[in-house]
Design a protein around this motif. Structure first.
Motif, PDB file in Angstrom:
ATOM      1  N   GLU A   1      28.516 -11.500   7.103  1.00  0.00           N
ATOM      2  CA  GLU A   1      27.465 -12.828   6.213  1.00  0.00           C
ATOM      3  C   GLU A   1      26.380 -11.080   6.965  1.00  0.00           C
ATOM      4  OE1 GLU A   1      28.142 -14.457   3.434  1.00  0.00           O
ATOM      5  OE2 GLU A   1      30.103 -13.473   4.470  1.00  0.00           O
ATOM      6  N   HIS A   2      26.113 -11.007   7.888  1.00  0.00           N
ATOM      7  CA  HIS A   2      24.847 -10.619   8.285  1.00  0.00           C
ATOM      8  C   HIS A   2      24.703  -9.405   7.569  1.00  0.00           C
ATOM      9  CE1 HIS A   2      25.181 -12.937  11.785  1.00  0.00           C
ATOM     10  NE2 HIS A   2      26.121 -12.122  12.381  1.00  0.00           N
ATOM     11  N   ALA A   3      23.042  -9.882   6.661  1.00  0.00           N
ATOM     12  CA  ALA A   3      22.509  -8.361   6.002  1.00  0.00           C
ATOM     13  C   ALA A   3      21.521  -9.486   5.549  1.00  0.00           C
ATOM     14  CB  ALA A   3      22.734  -8.735   4.940  1.00  0.00           C
ATOM     15  N   LEU A   4      20.061  -7.811   5.283  1.00  0.00           N
ATOM     16  CA  LEU A   4      18.927  -8.124   4.694  1.00  0.00           C
ATOM     17  C   LEU A   4      18.544  -7.167   4.066  1.00  0.00           C
ATOM     18  CD1 LEU A   4      16.238  -9.526   5.939  1.00  0.00           C
ATOM     19  CD2 LEU A   4      15.824  -7.209   6.643  1.00  0.00           C
ATOM     20  N   SER A   5      17.852  -8.160   2.503  1.00  0.00           N
ATOM     21  CA  SER A   5      16.952  -6.855   1.704  1.00  0.00           C
ATOM     22  C   SER A   5      15.759  -7.536   2.019  1.00  0.00           C
ATOM     23  CB  SER A   5      17.681  -7.440   0.173  1.00  0.00           C
ATOM     24  OG  SER A   5      17.851  -8.580  -0.150  1.00  0.00           O
ATOM     25  N   PHE A   6      14.752  -5.976   1.320  1.00  0.00           N
ATOM     26  CA  PHE A   6      13.085  -5.571   1.683  1.00  0.00           C
ATOM     27  C   PHE A   6      13.231  -5.333   0.270  1.00  0.00           C
ATOM     28  CE2 PHE A   6       9.307  -4.218   3.494  1.00  0.00           C
ATOM     29  CZ  PHE A   6       8.480  -5.365   3.505  1.00  0.00           C
ATOM     30  N   GLU A   7      11.797  -5.729  -0.424  1.00  0.00           N
ATOM     31  CA  GLU A   7      11.363  -5.252  -2.054  1.00  0.00           C
ATOM     32  C   GLU A   7      10.047  -5.273  -1.480  1.00  0.00           C
ATOM     33  OE1 GLU A   7      12.159  -6.416  -6.170  1.00  0.00           O
ATOM     34  OE2 GLU A   7      13.712  -6.010  -4.927  1.00  0.00           O
ATOM     35  N   VAL A   8       9.276  -4.293  -2.153  1.00  0.00           N
ATOM     36  CA  VAL A   8       7.890  -4.289  -1.795  1.00  0.00           C
ATOM     37  C   VAL A   8       7.382  -3.298  -3.371  1.00  0.00           C
ATOM     38  CG1 VAL A   8       5.749  -4.092  -1.118  1.00  0.00           C
ATOM     39  CG2 VAL A   8       7.410  -3.837   0.463  1.00  0.00           C
ATOM     40  N   GLU A   9       6.975  -4.100  -4.096  1.00  0.00           N
ATOM     41  CA  GLU A   9       6.770  -3.985  -5.741  1.00  0.00           C
ATOM     42  C   GLU A   9       5.701  -3.664  -6.538  1.00  0.00           C
ATOM     43  OE1 GLU A   9       9.007  -1.656 -10.202  1.00  0.00           O
ATOM     44  OE2 GLU A   9      10.075  -3.261  -8.525  1.00  0.00           O
ATOM     45  N   ALA A  10       4.612  -3.142  -7.116  1.00  0.00           N
ATOM     46  CA  ALA A  10       3.394  -3.997  -7.576  1.00  0.00           C
ATOM     47  C   ALA A  10       3.084  -4.121  -9.009  1.00  0.00           C
ATOM     48  CB  ALA A  10       2.582  -2.118  -6.661  1.00  0.00           C
ATOM     49  N   ALA A  11       2.592  -4.882  -9.063  1.00  0.00           N
ATOM     50  CA  ALA A  11       2.440  -5.979 -10.619  1.00  0.00           C
ATOM     51  C   ALA A  11       2.061  -4.974 -11.495  1.00  0.00           C
ATOM     52  CB  ALA A  11       2.549  -6.794 -10.787  1.00  0.00           C
TER      53      ALA A  11
ATOM     54  N   ARG B   1       1.771   5.003 -11.656  1.00  0.00           N
ATOM     55  CA  ARG B   1       1.983   3.448 -10.625  1.00  0.00           C
ATOM     56  C   ARG B   1       2.102   3.585  -9.657  1.00  0.00           C
ATOM     57  NH1 ARG B   1       8.295   3.449 -13.320  1.00  0.00           N
ATOM     58  NH2 ARG B   1       8.207   5.861 -12.658  1.00  0.00           N
ATOM     59  N   PRO B   2       1.865   2.666  -8.779  1.00  0.00           N
ATOM     60  CA  PRO B   2       1.746   2.778  -7.187  1.00  0.00           C
ATOM     61  C   PRO B   2       3.428   3.228  -6.583  1.00  0.00           C
ATOM     62  CG  PRO B   2       0.220   1.226  -7.606  1.00  0.00           C
ATOM     63  CD  PRO B   2       1.136   1.347  -9.577  1.00  0.00           C
ATOM     64  N   PRO B   3       3.449   3.561  -5.351  1.00  0.00           N
ATOM     65  CA  PRO B   3       4.573   3.495  -5.472  1.00  0.00           C
ATOM     66  C   PRO B   3       5.889   1.705  -4.785  1.00  0.00           C
ATOM     67  CG  PRO B   3       3.604   4.801  -3.434  1.00  0.00           C
ATOM     68  CD  PRO B   3       1.980   3.651  -4.607  1.00  0.00           C
ATOM     69  N   ARG B   4       6.747   2.213  -4.291  1.00  0.00           N
ATOM     70  CA  ARG B   4       7.753   0.869  -4.238  1.00  0.00           C
ATOM     71  C   ARG B   4       8.480   1.328  -3.592  1.00  0.00           C
ATOM     72  NH1 ARG B   4      11.917   0.768  -9.073  1.00  0.00           N
ATOM     73  NH2 ARG B   4      12.879   2.971  -6.807  1.00  0.00           N
ATOM     74  N   LEU B   5       9.006   1.034  -3.018  1.00  0.00           N
ATOM     75  CA  LEU B   5      10.209   0.366  -1.851  1.00  0.00           C
ATOM     76  C   LEU B   5      11.533  -0.537  -1.958  1.00  0.00           C
ATOM     77  CD1 LEU B   5      10.852   2.131   0.986  1.00  0.00           C
ATOM     78  CD2 LEU B   5       9.747   0.948   1.797  1.00  0.00           C
TER      79      LEU B   5
END
Length: 210
Positions: A94-104, A81-85
């Motif tokens: 209300e100031h927030a941020l979500s970020f994700e990178v995932e491989a299929a 499986r490749p890396p995931r972040l």
């Protein structure tokens, strides 16, 4: 009329107070300006997310807080499986941020995931789409398997969202900002965290919508 030494001392003291007061006010306004215009640097240096979130737009989105809460979830490459972040940063209110990178597993599987991630009515651009609080980007990159060193293609899907996870805001930074953040944060994650080798064909920023 002659000024007495005592009068001169009182005038000098008064002038000194004015200078200190003026300097203090100038310093306070400089502090407020810095808090309003610059990202809270200490908050963007947390774990594997520090490279991905290092963009001035993230600081502006998180507001003038001097520190923010950052959660970092990184899974290295393993068992084919490749890396995931995954990153989450929260400032005030209300100031927030979500970020994700995932491989299929396949490009087709990623296309389905991208369709689910894109909100209804989102504007499309080359490789992704965005609305006022969500940006989505598809990209491929070569990664090395840690067991064999063999290179394989990872079919990544990156998603960036503005606002708290449990109560999404009614409005957001806008389509242009979210599209640009999807590209910029993905590029930084690929270069600094995900171990991508070789060039990636990134969309140009500012993003041009179809």
């Amino acid at each position: 009329m002659r000024a007495t030494a005592d009068g001169a001392r009182r005038a000098g003291a008064a002038l000194g107070v004015l200078v200190l007061l003026g300097g203090g006010l100038a310093g306070w306004h400089a502090y407020l300006d810095a808090a309003a215009d610059h990202p809270p640097a200490v908050s963007l240096s947390h774990g594997e997310c520090r490279g991905a979130l290092a963009d001035e737009r993230v600081g502006r989105l998180l507001g003038p807080a001097r520190t923010v809460r950052v959660e970092s979830d990184y899974r290295p490459a393993e068992d084919g499986r490749p890396p995931r972040l995954r990153c989450f940063a929260a400032g005030q209110g209300e100031h927030a941020l979500s970020f994700e990178v995932e491989a299929a597993r396949t490009a087709e599987e990623r296309a389905d995931a991208a369709a689910r991630a894109l909100p209804k009515g989102a504007r499309r651009f080359d490789g992704g789409g965005a609305d006022h609080r969500t940006g989505v980007l598809r990209f491929d990159c070569a990664v090395k398997a840690p067991e064999t060193g063999e290179e394989r293609t990872a079919h990544y899907l990156a998603t960036v969202k503005a606002g708290p996870r449990d109560r999404p805001p009614a409005t957001g930074p806008g389509e242009e900002t979210m599209a640009d953040l999807a590209v910029v944060l993905s590029r930084q994650a690929a270069e600094q965290v995900l171990g991508c080798t070789g060039p990636v064909d990134w969309p140009a920023t500012p993003v041009r919508f179809a």
